[in-house]
Design a protein around this motif. Structure first.
Motif: not given
Length: 262
Positions: A159-174
């Motif tokens: 959950d908390r890590t899932g949101v953090g992962s979304m932020l990182i990956l979308m920043t990278l353009g995934v």
């Protein structure tokens, strides 16, 4: 282990931690790929074996980023992994000063009844806005040369890590569709984690409540959608969110991508 989808990150072969994944290998919208060995996500780390620690030390982690509150971290402390710097900034600030309650105590007391799909959806909606934890995480990402490799984790890494992962990956353009597939992959990687949880709580609740809990614990698209919807309602676009929430403008984002993609 179930066959992983081509879009999901790579599960590391660890014995003492669930859901420890290399986020590398995912494709961006412009055709590049997230480099392996830089960005990791995981569940709690307290059970890592000496062999696990040896494997992780070979990665050369620079930071362990912990989303848990004080009580969670004191109950199950993170081990030292090589020279990695440990940073704990609770994603749920309201829980930081509250008396710690273990999962078993929670279910034995009946307070688990507040844990519903609606509660989870609200949690996901609240997490990405004005959150000191993600601001610190994205500050680390903004200087990748100094701060990566990094592992981010909470209790289940979902959950908390899932949101953090979304932020990182979308920043990278995934693309968000790929981010969603990778998020839902935790339903596979956490099967044993959830089985043990349900076995423990079955001593305290009846079959109907247990079934409701099992359904609530499944990660669903609507949860992560709630996070993205909050971002778009507050900032209209993810790009504006990055700039105003984290100070990541186009130039900073391009530098992050240049370092983390190939």
């Amino acid at each position: 282990m179930s066959t992983q989808h081509a879009a999901t990150s790579t599960l590391l072969p660890l014995q003492g931690a669930f859901n420890f994944r290399d986020m590398g290998g995912l494709r961006t919208a412009d055709g590049r790929t997230v480099k392996r060995g830089l960005l990791f996500r995981a569940a709690e780390l307290t059970g890592l074996t000496p062999e696990d620690l040896s494997l992780l030390e070979s990665i050369g982690l620079k930071h362990i980023f912990d989303y848990r509150n004080r009580g969670e971290a004191e109950e199950k402390p993170d081990p030292r992994i090589g020279e990695a710097v440990h940073i704990r900034v609770p994603a749920n600030e309201a829980a930081e000063q509250a008396p710690h309650v273990t999962l078993e105590q929670l279910f034995a007391s009946g307070r688990h009844q507040a844990f519903t799909e609606e509660m989870l959806e609200k949690l996901y909606a609240d997490l990405p806005i004005g959150n000191a934890s993600y601001k610190r995480l994205m500050a680390l990402l903004s200087d990748p040369e100094a701060n990566l490799p990094l592992v981010q984790h909470c209790a289940g890494g979902r959950d908390r890590t899932g949101v953090g992962s979304m932020l990182i990956l979308m920043t990278l353009g995934v693309p968000y569709e790929t981010v969603m597939e990778d998020y839902l992959y935790s339903n596979v990687t956490l099967e044993e984690y959830h089985r043990r949880l349900f076995e423990m709580v079955s001593k305290h609740i009846g079959p109907d409540e247990l079934h409701a809990l099992e359904q609530a614990m499944l990660l669903r698209e609507r949860y992560l959608d709630a996070s993205l919807r909050s971002i778009e309602q507050a900032y209209r676009t993810f790009e504006r969110y990055l700039a105003e929430e984290f100070g990541i403008d186009d130039a900073v984002r391009a530098r992050i991508q240049a370092y983390c993609l190939e």
